[in-house]
Write a protein that holds these residues in place. Sequence first.
Motif, PDB file in Angstrom:
ATOM      1  N   ASP A 101     -16.369  53.786  44.853  1.00 26.61           N
ATOM      2  CA  ASP A 101     -17.504  54.636  45.183  1.00 26.61           C
ATOM      3  C   ASP A 101     -17.907  54.420  46.637  1.00 26.61           C
ATOM      4  O   ASP A 101     -19.056  54.090  46.927  1.00 26.61           O
ATOM      5  CB  ASP A 101     -18.661  54.279  44.226  1.00 26.61           C
ATOM      6  N   ASP A 102     -16.972  54.561  47.561  1.00 18.73           N
ATOM      7  CA  ASP A 102     -17.305  54.384  48.980  1.00 18.73           C
ATOM      8  C   ASP A 102     -18.192  55.530  49.437  1.00 18.73           C
ATOM      9  O   ASP A 102     -17.980  56.669  49.042  1.00 18.73           O
ATOM     10  CB  ASP A 102     -16.023  54.388  49.830  1.00 18.73           C
ATOM     11  N   PRO A 103     -19.183  55.223  50.261  1.00 21.07           N
ATOM     12  CA  PRO A 103     -20.080  56.300  50.701  1.00 21.07           C
ATOM     13  C   PRO A 103     -19.356  57.272  51.626  1.00 21.07           C
ATOM     14  O   PRO A 103     -18.357  56.939  52.269  1.00 21.07           O
ATOM     15  CB  PRO A 103     -21.196  55.556  51.441  1.00 21.07           C
ATOM     16  N   LEU A 104     -19.898  58.470  51.709  1.00 20.53           N
ATOM     17  CA  LEU A 104     -19.320  59.494  52.577  1.00 20.53           C
ATOM     18  C   LEU A 104     -19.520  59.101  54.031  1.00 20.53           C
ATOM     19  O   LEU A 104     -20.556  58.557  54.399  1.00 20.53           O
ATOM     20  CB  LEU A 104     -20.013  60.831  52.324  1.00 20.53           C
ATOM     21  N   THR A 117     -14.223  58.865  54.825  1.00 25.09           N
ATOM     22  CA  THR A 117     -14.362  59.345  53.457  1.00 25.09           C
ATOM     23  C   THR A 117     -15.072  60.690  53.494  1.00 25.09           C
ATOM     24  O   THR A 117     -16.188  60.784  54.006  1.00 25.09           O
ATOM     25  CB  THR A 117     -15.211  58.386  52.607  1.00 25.09           C
ATOM     26  N   ASN A 120     -16.647  61.712  47.506  1.00 26.54           N
ATOM     27  CA  ASN A 120     -17.262  60.577  46.838  1.00 26.54           C
ATOM     28  C   ASN A 120     -17.552  60.975  45.404  1.00 26.54           C
ATOM     29  O   ASN A 120     -18.059  62.068  45.180  1.00 26.54           O
ATOM     30  CB  ASN A 120     -18.563  60.207  47.572  1.00 26.54           C
ATOM     31  N   PRO A 121     -17.267  60.151  44.415  1.00 29.50           N
ATOM     32  CA  PRO A 121     -16.549  58.879  44.494  1.00 29.50           C
ATOM     33  C   PRO A 121     -15.040  59.098  44.647  1.00 29.50           C
ATOM     34  O   PRO A 121     -14.603  60.229  44.711  1.00 29.50           O
ATOM     35  CB  PRO A 121     -16.870  58.228  43.152  1.00 29.50           C
ATOM     36  N   GLN A 122     -14.327  57.985  44.698  1.00 26.70           N
ATOM     37  CA  GLN A 122     -12.892  58.127  44.959  1.00 26.70           C
ATOM     38  C   GLN A 122     -12.033  57.870  43.716  1.00 26.70           C
ATOM     39  O   GLN A 122     -10.942  58.406  43.607  1.00 26.70           O
ATOM     40  CB  GLN A 122     -12.447  57.169  46.071  1.00 26.70           C
ATOM     41  N   ASP A 462      -8.510  63.703  51.436  1.00 27.16           N
ATOM     42  CA  ASP A 462      -9.265  62.896  50.488  1.00 27.16           C
ATOM     43  C   ASP A 462      -9.111  63.421  49.070  1.00 27.16           C
ATOM     44  O   ASP A 462      -9.142  64.618  48.844  1.00 27.16           O
ATOM     45  CB  ASP A 462     -10.748  62.939  50.839  1.00 27.16           C
TER      46      ASP A 462
END
Length: 866
Positions: A101-104, A117, A120-122, A462
């Motif tokens: 769940d890396d932030p945008l 990124t 989100n999430p990834q 992405d």
Amino acid sequence: MSAPPRGPLPSPRQRPLPPLRLLLLAAMLPLCPGLNVCTRGSASSCEECLLLHPHCAWCSKEDYGGPQSELPRCDLRENLARGGCGGELEGPHTSVHVLQDDPLSTRASGHALDQLTQINPQRIAVDLRPGEAARVRVQVRPVEDYPLDLYYLMDLSLSMKDDLDAIRHLGTRLAQEMRALTRNFRLGFGSFVDKSTSPFSYTAPRYRDNPCVGYKLFPSCVPAFGFRHLLALTDEVGRFNEEVQKQRVSRNRDAPEGGFDAILQAAVCTDKVGWRKEALHLLVFTTDDVPHIALDGKLGGLVQPHDGLCHLDQANEYSATNQMDYPSLALLGEKLAENNIHLIFAVTKNHYMLYKNFTALIPGTTVEILHGDSRNIIQLIVNAYNGIRSKVELEAWDVPEDLDLTYTAICQDGVAQPGQRKCRDLKIGDTVAFEVSLEARGCPGPGSPDRRLALKPVGFRDTLELLVTYNCSCACSAHAEPDSARCSRGGTYSCGACACGPGRLGARCQCREGEGEEGGEAPQAPCREAEGRPLCSGRGECVCQRCLCYHSDFGRIYGPFCQCDDFSCARSRGLLCSGHGDCHCGECQCHAGFVGDNCNCTTETETCVSGDGQLCSGRGHCVCGQCQCTEPGAFGDTCERCPTCPDACGTKRGCVECLLQLPPSGSDRAPANETCQKQCRDAVVTRVDTVRLDVPDTVTCFFKTAQDCVVTFAYSEVPGGKSTLTVLKEPDCGSAPSTLTILLAVGGSVLLVGLVLLAIWKMLVTIHDRREFARFQSERARARYEMVSGAWGAPRGGAGKESTCGGPGCLLPGASSRKGRAPVLPGGGTRGPEAAVSLPCSPARPPTRFTANPCPLTELNGPSAS
Ligand SMILES: *[C@@H]1O[C@H](CO)[C@@H](O)[C@H](O)[C@H]1NC(C)=O
Ligand SMILES: *[C@@H]1O[C@H](CO)[C@@H](O)[C@H](O)[C@H]1NC(C)=O
Ligand SMILES: *[C@@H]1O[C@H](CO)[C@@H](O)[C@H](O)[C@H]1NC(C)=O
Ligand SMILES: *[C@@H]1O[C@H](CO)[C@@H](O)[C@H](O)[C@H]1NC(C)=O
């Protein structure tokens, strides 16, 4: 789980239903336990139960429902809990776990490119229970300064000669423009003509080195080639200019060009072209003619379909050009999407429609109009770039067949758009979201691998990776005991139930098939309700001397002899027990307030109360909440209508009285004010100046108000259930006569009678007087005559021809002479009118004048002349 206990299953899609469907639904859904989807499905194992419906659960408690178990193990959770199942429920739910769940990112600059990124999430893990959807929310934000790779693919057929001149310095200018949009920009270059075989190109030996030989307008050009990769993506834009300047046009034979071969190579030869993984990939394709498409190669004997691979040789030239057919549109689309390449068709206006049609078939493609000499190429690229960057379209990859995906786009305006997976007109930095719902239609076979699918905005690197597992099995199944003692060593014990082996029957496999029949003396007797009745009432099987009731689609069959069910009770309007009672073994047990075989009769009388507060207006009885009018002529819901009833006027009086208390407002309709609504309901009131009394079917009513005014109104019933009241605007209050008037009137009439009597009396007196006077006159005349005749001694007849006067009047001389005698005055009392007529000439006159005819002739003509 929030479904109401034993209530209908909540419908998965909550939308208003038309009344009929609602009724149907109400009838179908489990009002009674027999009609619930879980128990109806007769699941015999936990896994079967889970498949029936996402709301069904299985109770794996061993002694659930006691030894003589009638309770189904597969049921709604609430029902199982009520049955005492406690914690041993098997009913997994769909679940979603976010794994990464890396932030945008907001800006590209300042980050390592591979840490950017835009989604989100990834990574998400989804555990799906068939029929129960999982919802995943995805956010996408195009990042500012996102790196851009632009590959310029140019048609070098002869007609593009002027274009080549126009783009000689394109590199520099394009780099300038693009750096305003993103600081991280790379440019590459490639060119194409067509396959160098016949019939696409000139192959005769004289054309080998210069296909333009003999072409007067442009006598010198280079041989045709399929595709040449000239410049790998680079940020040294000067090299682009250099490469362009080195190019010379070629000449092919037919009008269509081999551009699709070139697009495919440019897309798949990622290493040679140098596409960066983390960049936005633009492929600008300029041409002024139509392309060859798959199967055109057959003309040149090329029957091998394109394999979709890179075939660039040492010299960066497409080596398979004369071995394989042109690629198909589908293959192109697939390869472009695989490599996240946005294709921009920059084509001349006359072929715009054709390429526009291609864009519908190749996803992620746009088309722009190129001027004849490529003048507008920079503007065109900038437009296309902006168009691509202002749009986010979510795409799913590798979706398993048994999975349904539905999308809802929540674009920058925040409004959810169900069914959409595209957002337009974004500005760089805007965030959009998509809600994706995944629903499994069934369970995959045992041992099938977990599914992976990807959600990806078109053209973005992405992705959101989804790991899908199916929650189709019950945990308790892991502890299954084959040949278990709990199943009388005749079956497998699993999740609280026995799966009996062949030839074994019963909940605990305690019976052997055919055992009943062998026993000799009527072992099936316990399955009959009474001697001579069918086994298990004909609705079940006698197993181990117990009835196993059949399942019915209509509901549950139960009872020791299967004699009971909960669906054969009386119905009303399709509802069991009218919806006001419970069906118990064929009989309705009505809820409070209802009676009757099918509970359709309410004991409430409220609906029978009429406007005047009486039950059915006193003209009928209240039966099951409805009035049955007994008074002849009465009708209406509360028998309130009855123009022919003796008290018809009385029933409407309340309304009219109420209305008259209100000021006669502007409207002459029933007043808007609600005061009189109760009394005047169903009445159309018209207020008029005069009430017409001669309208047929209308009763005219009068009543007197407390102020002694007379109110007149007409009342009739019109079809359509309304009464019509026509009421005078003002009651008739005519003013009372005053005492003085009465006195005067009485006095006046007394006076009048007096006067009349007086007049009559006066007249009678006058008549009497005249008669008396007449008689007196005649007496006197006779007296004088006698005196005269006595004195003169001559008889009257001897007087000769002279007429005489007096007495009965004057006679003509002729008449009197014919008679021959003198008239004789008759005696008093019997005289006719002649007497009065003669009066004027009768007064005593001197006898001297008597002979000289004293009467004028006119007076002698008879009584009529007077
Ligand atoms: C099924 O879902 C439950 C949660 O509802 C989870 O605990 C369980 O591990 C899942 N089983 C399988 C086989 O995925
Ligand atoms: C493009 O498609 C439309 C409708 O599908 C068709 O009418 C038209 O002829 C096509 N144009 C070309 C140039 O193929
Ligand atoms: C109740 O049901 C009976 C039998 O179907 C029917 O005759 C009667 O009219 C119904 N009464 C009402 C008030 O619906
Ligand atoms: C109707 O009139 C009565 C008095 O005449 C008044 O009290 C009432 O508020 C009015 N109602 C409406 C809805 O105007």
